[in-house]
Design a protein around this motif. Structure first.
Motif, short mmCIF file in Angstrom:
data_model
loop_
_atom_site.label_atom_id
_atom_site.label_comp_id
_atom_site.label_asym_id
_atom_site.label_seq_id
_atom_site.Cartn_x
_atom_site.Cartn_y
_atom_site.Cartn_z
N ASP A 7 0.85 -1.18 0.00
CA ASP A 7 0.00 0.00 0.00
C ASP A 7 0.89 1.24 0.00
O ASP A 7 1.79 1.35 0.85
CB ASP A 7 -0.90 0.00 1.23
N HIS A 8 0.66 2.11 -0.96
CA HIS A 8 1.41 3.36 -1.05
C HIS A 8 0.43 4.51 -0.82
O HIS A 8 -0.15 5.04 -1.77
CB HIS A 8 2.08 3.51 -2.43
N ASP A 9 0.21 4.83 0.45
CA ASP A 9 -0.71 5.90 0.84
C ASP A 9 -2.06 5.76 0.16
O ASP A 9 -2.56 6.69 -0.48
CB ASP A 9 -0.09 7.27 0.54
N GLY A 10 -2.65 4.59 0.28
CA GLY A 10 -3.98 4.36 -0.25
C GLY A 10 -4.05 3.84 -1.67
O GLY A 10 -5.13 3.57 -2.18
N VAL A 11 -2.91 3.68 -2.32
CA VAL A 11 -2.86 3.12 -3.66
C VAL A 11 -2.25 1.73 -3.56
O VAL A 11 -1.15 1.57 -3.02
CB VAL A 11 -2.03 4.00 -4.63
N THR A 12 -2.95 0.73 -4.07
CA THR A 12 -2.43 -0.64 -4.05
C THR A 12 -1.44 -0.81 -5.20
O THR A 12 -1.76 -0.48 -6.35
CB THR A 12 -3.58 -1.65 -4.20
N VAL A 13 -0.25 -1.29 -4.88
CA VAL A 13 0.79 -1.53 -5.89
C VAL A 13 1.13 -3.01 -5.90
O VAL A 13 1.52 -3.58 -4.88
CB VAL A 13 2.05 -0.69 -5.61
N LEU A 14 0.96 -3.63 -7.06
CA LEU A 14 1.33 -5.02 -7.28
C LEU A 14 2.62 -5.02 -8.09
O LEU A 14 2.63 -4.57 -9.24
CB LEU A 14 0.23 -5.77 -8.03
N THR A 15 3.70 -5.48 -7.49
CA THR A 15 4.99 -5.52 -8.16
C THR A 15 5.21 -6.94 -8.69
O THR A 15 5.05 -7.91 -7.96
CB THR A 15 6.12 -5.14 -7.20
N VAL A 16 5.57 -7.02 -9.96
CA VAL A 16 5.78 -8.30 -10.63
C VAL A 16 7.25 -8.39 -11.03
O VAL A 16 7.81 -7.43 -11.58
CB VAL A 16 4.88 -8.42 -11.88
N ILE A 32 -3.52 -10.56 -9.21
CA ILE A 32 -4.32 -9.39 -9.58
C ILE A 32 -5.73 -9.53 -9.02
O ILE A 32 -6.29 -8.57 -8.47
CB ILE A 32 -4.35 -9.18 -11.11
N ASP A 33 -6.32 -10.72 -9.14
CA ASP A 33 -7.66 -10.95 -8.61
C ASP A 33 -7.71 -10.69 -7.10
O ASP A 33 -8.66 -10.08 -6.60
CB ASP A 33 -8.14 -12.36 -8.92
N ALA A 34 -6.70 -11.15 -6.38
CA ALA A 34 -6.65 -10.93 -4.94
C ALA A 34 -6.57 -9.44 -4.62
O ALA A 34 -7.23 -8.95 -3.70
CB ALA A 34 -5.46 -11.67 -4.33
N ALA A 35 -5.78 -8.71 -5.40
CA ALA A 35 -5.67 -7.27 -5.19
C ALA A 35 -7.00 -6.57 -5.48
O ALA A 35 -7.43 -5.69 -4.74
CB ALA A 35 -4.55 -6.69 -6.05
N LEU A 36 -7.67 -6.98 -6.55
CA LEU A 36 -8.96 -6.38 -6.91
C LEU A 36 -10.05 -6.75 -5.92
O LEU A 36 -10.96 -5.95 -5.67
CB LEU A 36 -9.37 -6.79 -8.33
N ASP A 37 -9.98 -7.94 -5.34
CA ASP A 37 -10.97 -8.37 -4.36
C ASP A 37 -11.02 -7.45 -3.14
O ASP A 37 -12.05 -7.34 -2.48
CB ASP A 37 -10.71 -9.81 -3.90
N ALA A 38 -9.91 -6.79 -2.86
CA ALA A 38 -9.86 -5.86 -1.73
C ALA A 38 -10.59 -4.56 -2.04
O ALA A 38 -10.79 -3.73 -1.15
CB ALA A 38 -8.41 -5.58 -1.35
N GLY A 39 -10.97 -4.36 -3.30
CA GLY A 39 -11.75 -3.19 -3.69
C GLY A 39 -11.02 -1.86 -3.70
O GLY A 39 -11.59 -0.84 -3.31
N PRO A 40 -9.78 -1.83 -4.16
CA PRO A 40 -9.05 -0.55 -4.15
C PRO A 40 -9.62 0.42 -5.20
O PRO A 40 -10.18 -0.01 -6.22
CB PRO A 40 -7.62 -0.95 -4.53
N ASP A 41 -9.48 1.69 -4.92
CA ASP A 41 -9.86 2.70 -5.92
C ASP A 41 -8.87 2.68 -7.08
O ASP A 41 -9.23 2.90 -8.22
CB ASP A 41 -9.90 4.10 -5.31
N HIS A 42 -7.59 2.44 -6.74
CA HIS A 42 -6.53 2.45 -7.74
C HIS A 42 -5.62 1.24 -7.54
O HIS A 42 -5.27 0.90 -6.41
CB HIS A 42 -5.67 3.72 -7.61
N LEU A 43 -5.24 0.63 -8.65
CA LEU A 43 -4.27 -0.47 -8.64
C LEU A 43 -3.18 -0.14 -9.64
O LEU A 43 -3.46 0.09 -10.82
CB LEU A 43 -4.94 -1.80 -9.01
N VAL A 44 -1.95 -0.09 -9.16
CA VAL A 44 -0.79 0.10 -10.03
C VAL A 44 -0.09 -1.25 -10.14
O VAL A 44 0.25 -1.86 -9.12
CB VAL A 44 0.17 1.17 -9.48
N ILE A 45 0.10 -1.71 -11.37
CA ILE A 45 0.83 -2.96 -11.60
C ILE A 45 2.21 -2.59 -12.13
O ILE A 45 2.33 -2.04 -13.23
CB ILE A 45 0.07 -3.88 -12.58
#
Length: 112
Positions: A7-16, A32-45
């Motif tokens: 978590d980067h100040d409210g932004v979910t970051v998935l590092t691959v 990615i599905d697990a990250a989206l299941d958390a319901g973030p407003d923003h996802l950075v991959i």
């Protein structure tokens, strides 16, 4: 291939990291599905540490974009011939906000 989520100040970051190919694409989809299941407003991959991005990996990204719909904004970090070139050649840079650094992606989604 490995993934990590932060978590980067409210932004979910998935590092691959590593190669995203036919064998590893399902693991990326699960992450990615697990990250989206958390319901973030923003996802950075973050794909900067990806050394190979096959069409199977790009298909996972497109499916994630479709799944996110209007609920979650997805931005990609990709730089270099292993990632950004393929994304641009397949016009996925028209589907996703594409950035060369994580900082640029974070700044962009926070403005959205």
């Amino acid at each position: 291939m490995t993934t990590s989520v932060a978590d980067h100040d409210g932004v979910t970051v998935l590092t691959v990291t590593g190669e995203v190919d036919l064998a590893t694409a399902p693991a990326l989809e699960t992450a990615i599905d697990a990250a989206l299941d958390a319901g973030p407003d923003h996802l950075v991959i973050d794909l900067v540490a990806v050394s190979f991005l096959a069409s199977a990996g790009m298909a996972v990204l497109v499916a994630a974009h479709q799944r996110a719909g209007d609920k979650t904004t997805i931005a990609l970090v990709a730089e270099g011939p292993a990632t950004s070139r393929q994304l641009k050649m397949t016009a996925l840079d028209q589907v996703f906000d594409l950035h060369s650094t994580l900082d640029a992606a974070l700044a962009s989604v926070r403005r959205a």
